[in-house]
Write a protein that holds these residues in place. Structure first.
Motif, PDB file in Angstrom:
ATOM      1  N   LEU A  41     -22.044 -26.541   5.695  1.00 37.02           N
ATOM      2  CA  LEU A  41     -21.681 -25.223   6.210  1.00 37.02           C
ATOM      3  C   LEU A  41     -20.171 -25.101   6.148  1.00 37.02           C
ATOM      4  CD1 LEU A  41     -22.924 -22.653   7.514  1.00 37.02           C
ATOM      5  CD2 LEU A  41     -22.369 -23.678   9.735  1.00 37.02           C
ATOM      6  N   HIS A  42     -19.696 -24.165   5.321  1.00 36.84           N
ATOM      7  CA  HIS A  42     -18.262 -23.941   5.133  1.00 36.84           C
ATOM      8  C   HIS A  42     -17.915 -22.560   5.659  1.00 36.84           C
ATOM      9  CE1 HIS A  42     -18.225 -26.899   1.463  1.00 36.84           C
ATOM     10  NE2 HIS A  42     -18.713 -27.432   2.555  1.00 36.84           N
ATOM     11  N   GLU A  43     -17.222 -22.521   6.777  1.00 43.08           N
ATOM     12  CA  GLU A  43     -16.788 -21.265   7.402  1.00 43.08           C
ATOM     13  C   GLU A  43     -17.942 -20.286   7.582  1.00 43.08           C
ATOM     14  OE1 GLU A  43     -14.011 -21.570   8.771  1.00 43.08           O
ATOM     15  OE2 GLU A  43     -13.429 -23.320   7.625  1.00 43.08           O
ATOM     16  N   GLY A  44     -19.092 -20.811   8.013  1.00 38.97           N
ATOM     17  CA  GLY A  44     -20.243 -19.972   8.316  1.00 38.97           C
ATOM     18  C   GLY A  44     -21.160 -19.694   7.144  1.00 38.97           C
ATOM     19  N   ARG A  45     -20.825 -20.181   5.964  1.00 37.68           N
ATOM     20  CA  ARG A  45     -21.654 -19.968   4.775  1.00 37.68           C
ATOM     21  C   ARG A  45     -22.278 -21.292   4.330  1.00 37.68           C
ATOM     22  NH1 ARG A  45     -20.521 -14.926   3.777  1.00 37.68           N
ATOM     23  NH2 ARG A  45     -18.419 -14.103   3.711  1.00 37.68           N
ATOM     24  N   VAL A  46     -23.579 -21.244   4.066  1.00 41.41           N
ATOM     25  CA  VAL A  46     -24.283 -22.432   3.584  1.00 41.41           C
ATOM     26  C   VAL A  46     -23.904 -22.661   2.128  1.00 41.41           C
ATOM     27  CG1 VAL A  46     -26.543 -23.435   3.079  1.00 41.41           C
ATOM     28  CG2 VAL A  46     -26.188 -22.149   5.199  1.00 41.41           C
TER      29      VAL A  46
END
Length: 185
Positions: free
Chosen positions: A27-32
């Motif tokens: 999970l990078h800044e809320g994005r999978v």
């Protein structure tokens, strides 16, 4: 990922979504973000790292655990990384899927992730007060980049081509050569 791909999610939502799902995701800044399948050399070096760390920790007879490829490291509310290897002291409870207290993190370098491993992951892992060592293992050049916390705010970096890697805490040494496939004689 349908719904989750269209909105920002937090780590708890990510962990619920990822449970039982095939593949590797972060999970990078809320994005999978789906992780690419790894090359055979990556899997081998990861296995050598797990073995070397386990052997060293068993010699020390500590209460640490070594986890390969799966224990999530929560960085922030919207960031979680899945390192190749993570060491926690004390051991992480058996039925837990994440930690916020890694002591040692190992990433095996891949051409597609090198910039992220040296940048966002370096910053993210060291934002956790528990982290003492971040190791970037480069199988192509047969070297280890060792970032070690010196005090609360600074990290020292060493590049090792051989010899011993001292990890204190937890008070162990690992031969750099043990992290790589033995060279042909």
């Amino acid at each position: 990922m349908s719904d989750a791909a269209e909105k920002l999610i937090d780590v708890d939502e990510y962990l619920a979504w990822a449970e039982g799902r095939e593949g590797k995701f972060e999970l990078h800044e809320g994005r999978v973000v789906a992780m690419a399948p790894e090359m055979a050399v990556h899997a081998l070096v990861k296995g050598y790292a797990v073995t070397a760390l386990n052997v060293a920790l068993r010699r020390r007879r500590g209460e640490c655990g070594v986890y390969a490829d799966g224990l999530a490291v929560r960085i922030t509310r919207r960031r979680v990384f899945i390192p190749d290897v993570v060491v926690t002291c004390p051991r992480t409870p058996d039925r837990v899927v994440e930690t916020t207290t890694p002591l040692v993190v190992v990433e095996v370098l891949s051409p597609s992730t090198a910039a992220f491993d040296h940048g966002a992951k370096l910053e993210g892992y060291f934002s956790l007060p528990s982290l003492a060592h971040y190791l970037i293992v480069d199988p192509e050049r047969r070297l280890v980049i060792h970032h070690a916390r010196e005090d609360g705010e600074r990290a020292a970096t060493r590049i090792l081509h051989g010899g011993f890697l001292r990890l204190d805490p937890p008070g162990i040494e690992v031969a750099v050569e043990d992290l790589f496939e033995p060279e042909a004689a």
